[in-house]
Structures are given as C-alpha cells and as structure tokens.
Design an enzyme around this catalytic site. Structure first.
Site: not given
Length: 381
Positions: A115, A233, A117
């Site tokens: 991920q 999540e 981010y």
C-alpha cells in the site's frame, strides 16, 4: 442481539479446521503458503460470486475462518493487503477489465500487494500527499515521489499508490488511485526500515518515473477510492486479531503467575481489566460487523485495540520485573540485544496508536463525521 453461529457455520468451521490441520503445520515459505491457500479456495471468501477462484462464504463464515486461522498457528499471511484491501476496492470501484486482470492472481496467491499511502510529510494527514503522477504520451502515468512505512514492499509484486495527477492541486482534490508494478529496476527503490525490535517489516519506497497503466475509479477520484479502501481495513480481520491478542494476554497472565506478580492487587486489577476490555472489543466488533452506516465504527475499533495492545505490552514488562531487560546477543555482536516474545510485544506495540491512523486522527474523525463538531482547521499545503 444474538451472536451465535448456525449449524451451517459450525460445519464450515469443521472444514476449515480440518484443512488448516492438514496444510497449516510446519514452517512454509510465505509465497508457497499463499499459493496453498489459493489452491484451497480460502482467499477472498467475502468477494461473492465472481468466478475469481475463491470460495463464497457468508459473513459469519468469514468470521469462523478468521478465528480458526488465528487459533491454528498457521503461517503469517503476506497476501492480506491484496485480499483484504485491494480486492474489495476493485470490486467497488474497478473496471471489469481491472477485476479480471487482478483478482484471480490474488485469489490464487500468485501476486502480492503493498500500500503506497503514507509519505514523510503525509502520514496520518493523507490528503497532504506529494507524490506526483504525470500522464505520458501513450496514456500511461509516470510516478515520482516517496512513500514510507510501506508494509511488505520488499516482497510485493504490485503497489496501489495514491498520487497527485492534477498539477498544483491541494488536499484531497486532484488525486488518483494508481496500480504500479514493483518490478521496475532503476525506477523503484525499496529501502527496509530497521525498527527498535531489530526487524524490518516496513519500508521506504522511492518512485523515479515508475510506469503505471491502471487508474481505479477514474483520474481525480483517488480520494474517494482511498477512503473506501480504508473502510475495508477494519472488519472480519479485527476478530482474528483479537484471537491473537487473547493468546498474548494468556502468556502475560502465565508470566505474572510464575513471577509472583499476580499477588500484587494492582497487577491483578490490570490483568482483569485487560481481559474485560478484550471481551468488550469482541462484542463491539461483532455488533458493527457488516454495518456500512456507522461512519465512526472503524475509528472506534482502532482506538480500542491500539491502546489496549499498548497497555498489554507495558503490563508484560511489569510482571517480569528486572528480567524484562534485554540482554546482548553473544552470537551477533553487531546487534545490541536479543528479544523474546514479551519484549518484542512491548517495543512493537509502541507504534499501535500511530500506524493505521493515529489516535488523534481517529478522534478527529469521530468528532467531525459522527458528532458533527466543527472541523479542525487545516494548514495550507
């Protein structure tokens, strides 16, 4: 409210337990284990009918699988980011072409994801990302920037990246959700981050004109897609996490008995509180499971378990007394200490109230989106 399981759920539990007993024992290489799970159809239970190679399971059966997996002591997952985060996001926002391309390899355990981010200047404040993606003449994107705290980047085949595709845009505007292949020598560099525990689960990732063909949800829709992903999540996996927490608590209680610390009424009170709070977390997770209308539920769950786990790490050291001190590694002089499970729990849990959204950010979400309080002033980026 009835939190019981049906006869069908218990039959599903018996199947899951039998499969894990047969296949989950012993140490397996992480990718080989993902492929074994995929071959058994155990990846993507909650995706529904889609022909992606996964079993179809009800929500309660997904809970059963998560609990049995945690209890079995099976190898740690390396495919959970693709299964639990990317896949539901593609099902909600991806094109049919993207679903057909990316979901089957995840379901078969053949492609791993990470991920992209957080950044050095945009961790909990995700809208402050500065990584850029410029459209090339062939219609693809060239991604340039830095991500940090990227779990499993050193193993991943792909990374979903939140990047700024509109020049001079600010905050949540002008962002896009891109799918970036990690095998781009010279364009992507992964640097492991060594932690207090001596391990390196997280990484820095540097993009230097990395190529990306796929944008999910359309250019400029990255913020909506990213927020949707964060909602996935926290869910069924939270219940499995609590099974692991229960095992850690049991070990702390055992250490308190062996050391005699359990005779201290203050320690006893803390142990009972940890047990009671863990039960509350379970009931709260079951209560909110599958609820799409409770905007604050994920933030409440994160606040509950982050603080709880951190306090458990502190308690693990308290009941050990002086023996909790870390000793040197005689066989590896360059490493100053060797950690046992309790010491690793204490050090690693210091980050629990920061990663995945800091406590401050979770409280702000609850205040603004649930309680309707005035929005917190934002600095100019």
């Amino acid at each position: 409210m009835d939190f019981g399981f049906t006869a069908g759920d218990e039959e599903f539990r018996a199947d899951a337990r039998a499969w894990l007993c047969e296949h989950g024992g012993g140490a397996q290489e992480r990718r080989a284990w993902e492929r074994a799970l995929g071959k058994g159809g155990w990846i993507g239970l909650g995706w529904g009918e889609g022909g992606f190679g996964n079993r179809v399971a009800t929500l309660t059966q997904q809970v059963v699988w998560a609990e049995e997996y945690a209890r079995s002591g099976a190898p740690a997952r390396s495919g959970h980011i693709g299964e639990k985060l990317l896949a539901p996001t593609l099902l909600a926002h991806g094109s049919e072409e993207q679903k057909a391309r990316f979901l089957p390899p995840v379901a078969l355990g053949e492609e791993l994801w990470c991920q992209g981010y957080s950044e050095p200047g945009a961790g909990s404040d995700l809208a402050g990302v500065r990584t850029k993606a410029e459209r090339a003449s062939d219609g693809t994107y060239r991604v340039t920037g830095q991500k940090i705290w990227t779990s499993l980047a050193h193993e991943a085949d792909w990374c979903f990246v939140l990047a700024r595709t509109e020049p001079d845009s600010r905050r949540h505007r002008g962002l896009s959700f891109l799918l970036v292949p990690m095998d781009q020598p010279g364009r992507i560099e992964v640097r492991p981050i060594r932690q207090m525990t001596g391990t390196s689960e997280f990484n820095e990732v540097f993009f230097d004109g990395a190529r990306a063909e796929h944008v999910v949800g359309g250019e400029g829709a990255g913020w909506q897609v990213a927020m949707s992903l964060l909602g996935f999540e926290r869910g069924v996996s939270t219940l499995a996490q609590q099974i692991g927490f229960a095992g850690e608590l049991a070990r702390v209680v055992g250490a308190a008995v062996r050391s005699g610390a359990v005779e201290d009424p203050v320690v006893r009170d803390r142990l009972v509180r940890q047990w009671a709070e863990l039960r509350v977390m379970r009931w709260n997770a079951l209560r909110t499971l599958g609820s799409s209308g409770d905007a604050g539920a994920p933030s409440v769950a994160k606040l509950l378990w982050g603080g709880w786990h951190q306090r458990l790490g502190e308690l693990a050291m308290q009941v050990r007394g002086a023996s909790a001190s870390a000793g040197p590694r005689e066989w590896e002089p360059s490493t100053p200490y060797e950690l046992d499970d309790a010491q690793h729990l204490f050090l690693f849990s210091r980050a629990d109230t920061i990663y995945g959204g800091s406590d401050q950010v979770q409280r702000t979400i609850i205040a603004e989106r649930v309680l309707g309080l005035p929005r917190e002033p934002k600095g100019v980026v």
